[in-house]
Design a protein around this motif. Structure first.
Motif, PDB file in Angstrom:
ATOM      1  N   ASP A  53     -12.700  53.158 -35.953  1.00 54.55           N
ATOM      2  CA  ASP A  53     -13.786  52.866 -35.175  1.00 54.55           C
ATOM      3  C   ASP A  53     -14.174  51.251 -35.698  1.00 54.55           C
ATOM      4  OD1 ASP A  53     -13.478  54.856 -33.676  1.00 54.55           O
ATOM      5  OD2 ASP A  53     -15.616  55.926 -34.094  1.00 54.55           O
ATOM      6  N   ASN A  54     -14.532  50.992 -36.793  1.00 51.88           N
ATOM      7  CA  ASN A  54     -14.844  49.603 -37.310  1.00 51.88           C
ATOM      8  C   ASN A  54     -13.649  48.747 -37.586  1.00 51.88           C
ATOM      9  OD1 ASN A  54     -17.700  50.767 -37.223  1.00 51.88           O
ATOM     10  ND2 ASN A  54     -17.271  51.809 -39.171  1.00 51.88           N
ATOM     11  N   GLU A  55     -12.453  49.242 -37.330  1.00 51.99           N
ATOM     12  CA  GLU A  55     -11.539  48.063 -37.511  1.00 51.99           C
ATOM     13  C   GLU A  55     -11.550  46.966 -36.581  1.00 51.99           C
ATOM     14  OE1 GLU A  55      -8.360  46.393 -39.152  1.00 51.99           O
ATOM     15  OE2 GLU A  55      -9.520  48.039 -40.071  1.00 51.99           O
ATOM     16  N   SER A  56     -11.395  45.609 -36.936  1.00 50.10           N
ATOM     17  CA  SER A  56     -11.472  44.554 -35.961  1.00 50.10           C
ATOM     18  C   SER A  56     -10.554  44.603 -34.834  1.00 50.10           C
ATOM     19  CB  SER A  56     -11.763  43.164 -36.764  1.00 50.10           C
ATOM     20  OG  SER A  56     -10.340  43.390 -37.370  1.00 50.10           O
ATOM     21  N   PRO A  57     -11.105  44.294 -33.729  1.00 51.37           N
ATOM     22  CA  PRO A  57     -10.013  44.316 -32.642  1.00 51.37           C
ATOM     23  C   PRO A  57      -8.800  43.481 -32.680  1.00 51.37           C
ATOM     24  CG  PRO A  57     -11.871  43.249 -31.979  1.00 51.37           C
ATOM     25  CD  PRO A  57     -12.412  43.883 -33.310  1.00 51.37           C
ATOM     26  N   ALA A  58      -7.682  43.669 -32.086  1.00 46.07           N
ATOM     27  CA  ALA A  58      -6.758  42.858 -32.048  1.00 46.07           C
ATOM     28  C   ALA A  58      -7.002  41.556 -31.451  1.00 46.07           C
ATOM     29  CB  ALA A  58      -5.378  43.508 -31.398  1.00 46.07           C
ATOM     30  N   PRO A  59      -6.785  40.320 -31.698  1.00 42.78           N
ATOM     31  CA  PRO A  59      -7.084  39.100 -31.018  1.00 42.78           C
ATOM     32  C   PRO A  59      -6.234  39.012 -29.611  1.00 42.78           C
ATOM     33  CG  PRO A  59      -6.307  38.530 -33.459  1.00 42.78           C
ATOM     34  CD  PRO A  59      -6.060  40.218 -33.109  1.00 42.78           C
ATOM     35  N   ALA A  60      -6.852  38.440 -28.761  1.00 42.19           N
ATOM     36  CA  ALA A  60      -6.318  38.440 -27.568  1.00 42.19           C
ATOM     37  C   ALA A  60      -4.720  38.091 -27.275  1.00 42.19           C
ATOM     38  CB  ALA A  60      -6.969  37.201 -26.529  1.00 42.19           C
TER      39      ALA A  60
END
Length: 281
Positions: A127-134
């Protein structure tokens, strides 16, 4: 005398309240029940293509467990939950839980293969993993199908597959995941272009895996003699819909219905490499 008779009547009534005639057991008055949820979908005992081989005991007694809905109804307070293999009665996992009134506590069990132990994992582990860039997708992949993939080092070619406006299938490579590990806790995240066209296909899209020898680049072959591939991930089919494009996947060997060129033959049996989603955000 009246007082003595009154005490006897009170004692009899109290015994009647405490005793459960249906079960022949003493019950605690004013019992508060709560729902607790155990997700076994990511266990081989639950998800193996042959049957459901996992059941539960609560405080030493079998308990009704809706394995599909994941729910158990128990008494609020501390209780011991045991999960066992229905084929032999062997306990595969256990946990003591202080069940809270009002319910809603959730637990996830993980067992990638029949030979692996069953463990409790945190359903919010990424849940705290940073999102993938656009425009990108973030993948972590673990290989538990080593018996079908005879490579010392495994790379995975990732492609996106979808149908265009004219219903022509489009398959485009988006990248390669290098040095795939054999356990989730060893694997790392890889960033790849997501390859999703604009506009997004109405019926969704899939990601396809091909399996490469990391030392030679040669592909894993199927029974028909061509490169083996599988549909590994369909983001639009996941509920709730992932918005951060972060996925943890694991691969296992699964016996198929019989002989066919797209499958992998090992000995006299035919298999596929099945890919499951462990986490999706």
């Amino acid at each position: 005398m009246k007082c003595h008779i009154k005490k006897i009547i009170t004692a009899v009534l109290l015994s009647a309240v405490l005793y459960s005639c249906g079960k022949g057991e003493f019950a605690v008055p004013f019992t508060e029940f709560a729902d607790v949820y155990f997700d076994a979908d990511k266990t081989a005992l639950r998800n193996n293509g042959a049957g459901v081989f996992i059941a539960a005991r609560y405080n030493g007694h079998p308990i009704d467990w809706d394995v599909s809905g994941k729910k158990m109804k128990v008494i609020a307070g501390e209780g011991k939950f045991e999960f066992y293999d229905t084929r032999n009665g062997r306990v595969v996992a256990e946990k003591v839980i202080d069940v809270k009134a009002g319910g809603g506590q959730q637990y996830t069990l993980f067992q990638p293969t029949m030979e692996a132990p069953v463990s409790f994992i945190d359903p919010g582990a990424q849940d705290n993993e940073s999102p993938a860039p656009a425009g990108q997708i973030k993948l972590k992949v673990a290989n538990y199908a080593k018996e079908l993939i005879p490579f010392a080092h495994l790379d995975i070619r990732v492609s996106i597959s979808y149908f265009d406006a004219d219903w022509n299938e489009v398959i485009t490579e988006v990248g390669i995941i290098k040095d795939v590990q054999d356990a989730v806790d060893k694997a790392t995240y890889h960033l790849l272009p997501d390859g999703v066209p604009d506009p997004v296909p109405e019926i969704g899209y899939n990601y396809i895996f091909e399996f490469l020898n990391g030392d030679t680049g040669e592909p894993l072959l199927n029974y028909g003699g061509t490169a083996y591939s599988n549909i590994a991930l369909s983001p639009s089919g996941i509920t709730p819909l992932p918005v951060r494009n972060v996925f943890t996947l694991y691969m296992v060997a699964r016996e198929t219905w019989g002989e066919a060129p797209p499958f992998i033959k090992k000995g006299a049996t035919f298999y596929e490499i099945a890919t499951s989603v462990l986490f999706a955000n």
